[in-house]
Design a protein around this motif. Structure first.
Motif, PDB file in Angstrom:
ATOM      1  N   THR A 147      -2.781   1.068  -2.551  1.00  0.00           N
ATOM      2  CA  THR A 147      -1.415   0.688  -2.165  1.00  0.00           C
ATOM      3  C   THR A 147      -1.420  -0.238  -0.954  1.00  0.00           C
ATOM      4  O   THR A 147      -0.685  -1.233  -0.906  1.00  0.00           O
ATOM      5  CB  THR A 147      -0.571   1.942  -1.866  1.00  0.00           C
ATOM      6  N   LYS A 148      -2.271   0.068   0.031  1.00  0.00           N
ATOM      7  CA  LYS A 148      -2.379  -0.773   1.233  1.00  0.00           C
ATOM      8  C   LYS A 148      -2.851  -2.183   0.860  1.00  0.00           C
ATOM      9  O   LYS A 148      -2.341  -3.180   1.399  1.00  0.00           O
ATOM     10  CB  LYS A 148      -3.361  -0.147   2.226  1.00  0.00           C
ATOM     11  N   ILE A 149      -3.822  -2.266  -0.039  1.00  0.00           N
ATOM     12  CA  ILE A 149      -4.340  -3.570  -0.466  1.00  0.00           C
ATOM     13  C   ILE A 149      -3.258  -4.354  -1.208  1.00  0.00           C
ATOM     14  O   ILE A 149      -3.062  -5.557  -0.970  1.00  0.00           O
ATOM     15  CB  ILE A 149      -5.595  -3.381  -1.343  1.00  0.00           C
ATOM     16  N   GLU A 168      -3.239  -4.775 -10.250  1.00  0.00           N
ATOM     17  CA  GLU A 168      -3.829  -5.991  -9.687  1.00  0.00           C
ATOM     18  C   GLU A 168      -4.698  -5.653  -8.480  1.00  0.00           C
ATOM     19  O   GLU A 168      -5.765  -6.252  -8.284  1.00  0.00           O
ATOM     20  CB  GLU A 168      -2.729  -6.970  -9.283  1.00  0.00           C
ATOM     21  N   ALA A 169      -4.232  -4.689  -7.678  1.00  0.00           N
ATOM     22  CA  ALA A 169      -5.017  -4.277  -6.504  1.00  0.00           C
ATOM     23  C   ALA A 169      -6.318  -3.604  -6.933  1.00  0.00           C
ATOM     24  O   ALA A 169      -7.384  -3.836  -6.344  1.00  0.00           O
ATOM     25  CB  ALA A 169      -4.195  -3.337  -5.629  1.00  0.00           C
ATOM     26  N   LYS A 170      -6.246  -2.771  -7.984  1.00  0.00           N
ATOM     27  CA  LYS A 170      -7.456  -2.125  -8.513  1.00  0.00           C
ATOM     28  C   LYS A 170      -8.431  -3.173  -9.032  1.00  0.00           C
ATOM     29  O   LYS A 170      -9.638  -3.085  -8.809  1.00  0.00           O
ATOM     30  CB  LYS A 170      -7.088  -1.144  -9.627  1.00  0.00           C
ATOM     31  N   LYS A 171      -7.903  -4.157  -9.743  1.00  0.00           N
ATOM     32  CA  LYS A 171      -8.755  -5.217 -10.297  1.00  0.00           C
ATOM     33  C   LYS A 171      -9.419  -6.012  -9.171  1.00  0.00           C
ATOM     34  O   LYS A 171     -10.611  -6.371  -9.245  1.00  0.00           O
ATOM     35  CB  LYS A 171      -7.935  -6.152 -11.182  1.00  0.00           C
ATOM     36  N   LYS A 184     -14.787  -8.646   3.666  1.00  0.00           N
ATOM     37  CA  LYS A 184     -14.254  -8.632   5.033  1.00  0.00           C
ATOM     38  C   LYS A 184     -12.751  -8.397   5.027  1.00  0.00           C
ATOM     39  O   LYS A 184     -12.198  -7.684   5.863  1.00  0.00           O
ATOM     40  CB  LYS A 184     -14.588  -9.951   5.732  1.00  0.00           C
ATOM     41  N   LYS A 185     -12.066  -8.996   4.039  1.00  0.00           N
ATOM     42  CA  LYS A 185     -10.611  -8.855   3.926  1.00  0.00           C
ATOM     43  C   LYS A 185     -10.231  -7.387   3.695  1.00  0.00           C
ATOM     44  O   LYS A 185      -9.304  -6.858   4.318  1.00  0.00           O
ATOM     45  CB  LYS A 185     -10.119  -9.727   2.770  1.00  0.00           C
ATOM     46  N   VAL A 186     -10.958  -6.707   2.783  1.00  0.00           N
ATOM     47  CA  VAL A 186     -10.696  -5.293   2.503  1.00  0.00           C
ATOM     48  C   VAL A 186     -10.944  -4.443   3.740  1.00  0.00           C
ATOM     49  O   VAL A 186     -10.147  -3.550   4.075  1.00  0.00           O
ATOM     50  CB  VAL A 186     -11.571  -4.804   1.319  1.00  0.00           C
ATOM     51  N   GLN A 187     -12.026  -4.706   4.430  1.00  0.00           N
ATOM     52  CA  GLN A 187     -12.349  -3.938   5.634  1.00  0.00           C
ATOM     53  C   GLN A 187     -11.256  -4.068   6.686  1.00  0.00           C
ATOM     54  O   GLN A 187     -10.870  -3.092   7.332  1.00  0.00           O
ATOM     55  CB  GLN A 187     -13.687  -4.415   6.200  1.00  0.00           C
ATOM     56  N   SER A 193     -15.054   9.265  -5.672  1.00  0.00           N
ATOM     57  CA  SER A 193     -14.839   8.056  -6.463  1.00  0.00           C
ATOM     58  C   SER A 193     -14.545   6.819  -5.616  1.00  0.00           C
ATOM     59  O   SER A 193     -14.719   5.689  -6.090  1.00  0.00           O
ATOM     60  CB  SER A 193     -13.701   8.284  -7.461  1.00  0.00           C
ATOM     61  N   HIS A 194     -14.097   6.999  -4.365  1.00  0.00           N
ATOM     62  CA  HIS A 194     -13.801   5.848  -3.502  1.00  0.00           C
ATOM     63  C   HIS A 194     -14.675   5.833  -2.242  1.00  0.00           C
ATOM     64  O   HIS A 194     -14.325   5.209  -1.246  1.00  0.00           O
ATOM     65  CB  HIS A 194     -12.318   5.839  -3.123  1.00  0.00           C
TER      66      HIS A 194
END
Length: 310
Positions: free
Chosen positions: A222-224, A235-238, A251-254, A291-292
């Protein structure tokens, strides 16, 4: 391994999915021989264990077992776990001469367990034996019989047999510490899954502390979605699935999730401090699973925060 058969099927049941992992004990190794996951529609399961629609659950389970990554599952022996919130537990001190008297133990526990123990499945294990006081300390556990029986009945209808039922937290611990990987120190298990992250601090003398957080996989996704202004969670999962090794995307995800990772570190730090102060535990190892657990930046954040712990 608690007399569990050599080949077993582990089922993880949640509100949103059923996951199956088939394991084979061969000589001195534990091998994953098959895997599958099937998404569930809302309204089939609640509280991660209560079956609301038995027909749809059974249909999903049959489909899951036929479509493993390596084909159809072949084991008929099943291990399941029950969420912590459906389990009632209390530590009891029992006179040495009453340790084999189950009725005495149940009577001693009934004032601390808020369900009818005549309609419950119970178990208990010895934590320690204080010979000076002629007492034995037990951890007493109970859960409602109808929850277990509902699950085991449906599982039996697809020609499977439940051979072991555990608490979610204990099954996570057993996944890290078993006959093939033994440790002799105090440790922490952090399980980062879809709905919640579970922290468990465990002492080699039997002491255990646990805590949950809703900062987990769905929260990250959700944050992404919000940060990248994507239209849907899919789309975020993909985006996460397609990360591969692109350093800019990683880097963007971090950066998006760093504040969330820091919150998880605060929670586990607090739990460890409580455990160390109350039971003189000394955490030597942290296991990060789920899983994450491989989401970019998570492990690095914990390594930095707990640099002196493996």
């Amino acid at each position: 391994m608690y007399n569990i058969p050599k080949k077993t099927l582990g089922l993880d049941i949640s509100n949103s999915a059923i996951t199956a992992v088939e394991l084979l004990h061969k000589k001195d190794k534990l091998n994953v021989v098959n895997y599958a996951r099937i998404e569930l529609e809302p309204g089939i399961i609640e509280d991660d264990c209560v079956i609301l629609n038995k027909d749809l659950f059974k249909k999903a389970l049959i489909e899951l077992l036929k479509n493993g990554e390596k084909g159809e599952f072949t084991s008929s022996n099943v291990i399941i776990s029950i969420p912590e919130e459906k389990i009632f537990t209390h530590d009891l001190c029992i006179p040495e001469d009453k340790i084999n008297n189950e009725q005495f133990i149940i009577q001693s526990a009934k004032d601390f367990i808020p369900i009818d123990l005549t309609e419950a499945i119970i178990d208990y294990k010895i934590l320690n034996n204080d010979s000076s006081k002629k007492e034995i300390k037990l951890n007493f556990v109970a859960t409602q019989k109808n929850i277990i029986e509902s699950i085991t009945k449906i599982i039996s209808e697809v020609d499977l047999k439940v051979v072991f039922v555990d608490i979610d937290r204990n099954s996570l611990i057993r996944a890290c510490v078993n006959d093939f990987h033994k440790i002799d120190n105090d440790f922490t298990v952090i399980s980062v899954n879809n709905i919640k992250t579970t922290f468990s601090v465990n002492g080699d003398t039997g002491a255990s502390y646990s805590l949950d957080s809703n900062i987990a996989g769905n929260y990250f996704i959700t944050k992404i979605k919000e940060s990248l202004k994507l239209n849907t969670l899919s789309e975020a999962k993909k985006f996460l699935n397609d990360l591969n090794s692109d350093p800019n995307d990683i880097k963007k995800v971090q950066e998006i999730l760093q504040e969330s990772f820091n919150e998880l570190v605060k929670k586990v730090s607090k739990l460890i401090k409580i455990a160390e102060s109350q039971n003189s535990l000394k955490i030597n190892t942290i296991y990060i699973i789920g899983s994450h657990s491989r989401i970019p930046g998570l492990i690095e954040t914990f390594q930095k925060a707990f640099s002196s712990i493996k």
